[in-house]
Design a protein around this motif. Structure first.
Motif, short mmCIF file in Angstrom:
data_model
loop_
_atom_site.label_atom_id
_atom_site.label_comp_id
_atom_site.label_asym_id
_atom_site.label_seq_id
_atom_site.Cartn_x
_atom_site.Cartn_y
_atom_site.Cartn_z
N THR A 170 0.81 -1.22 0.00
CA THR A 170 0.00 0.00 0.00
C THR A 170 0.84 1.27 0.00
O THR A 170 0.30 2.36 -0.18
N GLU A 192 3.10 4.29 -1.05
CA GLU A 192 3.22 5.05 -2.29
C GLU A 192 4.58 5.72 -2.34
O GLU A 192 5.15 6.10 -1.32
N ARG A 193 5.07 5.92 -3.54
CA ARG A 193 6.38 6.56 -3.74
C ARG A 193 6.19 7.99 -4.25
O ARG A 193 5.22 8.29 -4.93
N ASP A 194 7.17 8.84 -3.94
CA ASP A 194 7.14 10.19 -4.49
C ASP A 194 7.77 10.16 -5.89
O ASP A 194 8.13 9.10 -6.40
#
Length: 155
Positions: free
Chosen positions: A122, A124-126
């Motif tokens: 779940t 999230e990456r920047d």
């Protein structure tokens, strides 16, 4: 299994050349099958170790466990209580003693590994590919970077 509401399973070996139909899932990390987390069996099953290979020590298990730790894989062994005798209990104890002596490992129950794998999915990456701060205290993130001809892990 996922139809039954199971959250995880350990049915697939990473490799298993000793079965009548050799093979495996070719993964030392958990993975998803639909919404089920598969925790691959990454050490030889006890039957294979004791009966097929006729081993009397935990050396093969320990060697593979060390390789898995070095490659940041899951150490997961399947044992059968119906194969247990005093000597085999000693071999299991040797493996567990070795694993508990490893620095930096996470000694977790299968349900804990599956829960972490779900949480991991779940995240999230920047835009730079990094996972932002503000994660739960139980989460540690490391990044792999190529340095020359090797990969380093940055915590």
């Amino acid at each position: 299994m996922h139809e039954l509401g199971c959250l995880y399973d350990s049915s697939f070996p990473d490799t298993d050349p000793f079965e009548p139909q050799p093979g495996g899932c070719c993964s030392i990390l958990p993975f998803f099958l639909h919404d089920l987390v598969e925790l691959p069996i990454t050490l030889l099953q006890d039957h294979t170790l004791f009966e097929i290979l006729e081993q009397r020590t935990s050396d093969i298990w320990i060697s593979k466990a060390d390789w898995l730790v070095k490659h940041r894989g899951l150490v997961n062994v399947l044992v059968h209580p119906d194969y247990t005798d005093a000597h085999r209990l000693d071999v299991y104890a040797q493996l567990l003693e070795h694993l508990t002596g490893q620095a930096g490992g996470w000694h977790a129950l299968p349900r804990e590994v599956a829960a972490w794998w779900r949480l991991r999915a779940t995240l999230e990456r920047d835009l730079a590919g990094r996972i932002p701060s503000g994660l739960p205290a139980s989460v540690t993130v490391a990044h792999a970077v190529l340095v020359g001809d090797r990969i380093d892990i940055e915590a």
